[in-house]
Design a protein around this motif. Structure first.
Motif, PDB file in Angstrom:
ATOM      1  N   LEU A 242     -23.950  91.937  13.222  1.00  0.00           N
ATOM      2  CA  LEU A 242     -24.056  92.405  14.613  1.00  0.00           C
ATOM      3  C   LEU A 242     -22.938  91.820  15.481  1.00  0.00           C
ATOM      4  O   LEU A 242     -22.382  92.507  16.349  1.00  0.00           O
ATOM      5  N   LEU A 243     -22.609  90.546  15.246  1.00  0.00           N
ATOM      6  CA  LEU A 243     -21.543  89.906  16.029  1.00  0.00           C
ATOM      7  C   LEU A 243     -20.181  90.526  15.723  1.00  0.00           C
ATOM      8  O   LEU A 243     -19.353  90.706  16.615  1.00  0.00           O
ATOM      9  N   LYS A 244     -19.981  90.879  14.457  1.00  0.00           N
ATOM     10  CA  LYS A 244     -18.717  91.514  14.058  1.00  0.00           C
ATOM     11  C   LYS A 244     -18.583  92.883  14.748  1.00  0.00           C
ATOM     12  O   LYS A 244     -17.512  93.253  15.239  1.00  0.00           O
ATOM     13  N   LEU A 245     -19.678  93.637  14.780  1.00  0.00           N
ATOM     14  CA  LEU A 245     -19.686  94.936  15.443  1.00  0.00           C
ATOM     15  C   LEU A 245     -19.400  94.759  16.948  1.00  0.00           C
ATOM     16  O   LEU A 245     -18.639  95.526  17.546  1.00  0.00           O
ATOM     17  N   THR A 246     -19.989  93.733  17.541  1.00  0.00           N
ATOM     18  CA  THR A 246     -19.760  93.424  18.964  1.00  0.00           C
ATOM     19  C   THR A 246     -18.278  93.186  19.222  1.00  0.00           C
ATOM     20  O   THR A 246     -17.697  93.705  20.190  1.00  0.00           O
ATOM     21  N   GLU A 247     -17.646  92.389  18.345  1.00  0.00           N
ATOM     22  CA  GLU A 247     -16.211  92.099  18.504  1.00  0.00           C
ATOM     23  C   GLU A 247     -15.383  93.379  18.380  1.00  0.00           C
ATOM     24  O   GLU A 247     -14.378  93.553  19.067  1.00  0.00           O
ATOM     25  N   GLN A 248     -15.810  94.295  17.501  1.00  0.00           N
ATOM     26  CA  GLN A 248     -15.091  95.565  17.336  1.00  0.00           C
ATOM     27  C   GLN A 248     -15.178  96.401  18.619  1.00  0.00           C
ATOM     28  O   GLN A 248     -14.193  97.023  19.026  1.00  0.00           O
ATOM     29  N   PHE A 249     -16.332  96.402  19.266  1.00  0.00           N
ATOM     30  CA  PHE A 249     -16.463  97.090  20.570  1.00  0.00           C
ATOM     31  C   PHE A 249     -15.546  96.443  21.599  1.00  0.00           C
ATOM     32  O   PHE A 249     -14.797  97.100  22.318  1.00  0.00           O
TER      33      PHE A 249
END
Length: 309
Positions: free
Chosen positions: A295-302
């Motif tokens: 989830l944190l990786k996805l957040t960074e991608q956003f």
């Protein structure tokens, strides 16, 4: 003559060893999950209790995957199969119809999850250019992108494992507690990180993020239906460019399977940035904390695309 006898004895021994290995591997049958992010949750709850395995390799899509013979062996020997539902993994129902119902969890059928399902059109603002959605059924089945649903999934795995391993209850309880505490911290962390980009509009090519977007207040303006394998025509490119300009989108998100040259054409002549989202956790190894890491990786991608450069 002795050589022939010795060779036959050797063959019999070898076959016996192979059979023992097969029996042992079936006796140690694992929990099998279909997609990787569900595998993260399962691994966190089953850690120290039993082995887990994931059917789809990195880069494979649950919408189009075909089962291999080795997958069938895994499913048949599994003590538990965890999957989402027939609209997401079209390859599963046929294989599972002969498997004991007590050895499978179809997540879309869990009442608490059913109550939280979104339909395929979660955006208030749309546009009239190909505003189709990549959902085959009535509901958005990308349920692993909801931290709230992830907790229900974790609880369901916990309950089933306690049924199967009553003597490991203490470990399973501790695993669930750790998962919930870590996820609560992660949700707070993500909410803080994303607050600065909540008013930044963007488009996606795969409408998979509705649960995540709802929870964290992101501004998805709509999705474009583009087959990653087919070059879009001139009219479609123009229509997408107009939609991007008209809605003043900051960013358009593709996924790893999309050709960068195609994306470049779509944003040509606009100020729109290109980002990439990975909804399947490619490259992350299932372990304690892996779901939060995903989830944190996805957040960074956003953030990489939506933040002002």
């Amino acid at each position: 003559m002795m050589n022939a006898r010795s060779f036959i004895r050797f063959l019999i021994t070898l076959i016996s060893l192979l059979l023992i290995n097969v029996i042992v591997s079936i006796a140690n049958a694992k929990i099998i999950t279909s997609v990787k992010p569900i595998g993260f949750i399962v691994e966190e709850i089953a850690s120290g209790v039993t082995d887990t395995d994931i059917l789809l390799p990195d880069g494979a899509s649950p919408h189009t995957y075909s089962l291999k013979p080795s997958d069938l062996v895994k499913i048949k020997s599994a003590q538990l199969v965890v999957w989402i539902g027939e609209d997401m993994e079209v390859f599963m129902p046929t294989v599972l119809k002969n498997l004991d119902k007590n050895k499978q969890i179809e997540l879309m059928k869990i009442p608490q999850i059913k109550a939280l399902l979104q339909t395929g059109e979660p955006h208030e603002q749309g546009h009239d250019v190909d505003h189709d959605h990549d959902h085959h059924g009535e509901y958005d089945e990308h349920i692993w992108l909801s931290p709230t649903i992830a907790k229900i999934i974790a609880q369901s795995i916990h309950d089933k494992l306690i049924e199967q391993y009553p003597n490991k209850k203490a470990v399973i309880d501790e695993n669930l507690n750790e998962f919930i505490v870590k996820l609560a911290e992660t949700e707070q962390n993500i909410a803080k990180k994303l607050i600065s980009v909540q008013n930044k509009g963007y488009f996606v090519f795969h409408d998979a993020y509705g649960y995540f977007e709802s929870q964290f207040g992101l501004n998805n303006l709509g999705s474009f239906t583009i087959n990653p394998a087919v070059q879009p025509g001139v009219r479609k490119i123009y229509a997408i460019q107009q939609a991007l300009k008209e809605h003043q989108a900051v960013c358009v998100f593709s996924e790893p399977q999309f050709n960068p040259a195609v994306i470049g054409k779509l944003v040509d002549g606009t100020d729109v940035r290109v980002g990439e989202l990975n909804p399947l956790g490619t490259g992350i190894v299932p372990s304690k904390g892996s779901y939060s890491h995903f989830l944190l990786k996805l957040t960074e991608q956003f953030l990489d695309c939506l933040n002002d450069k």
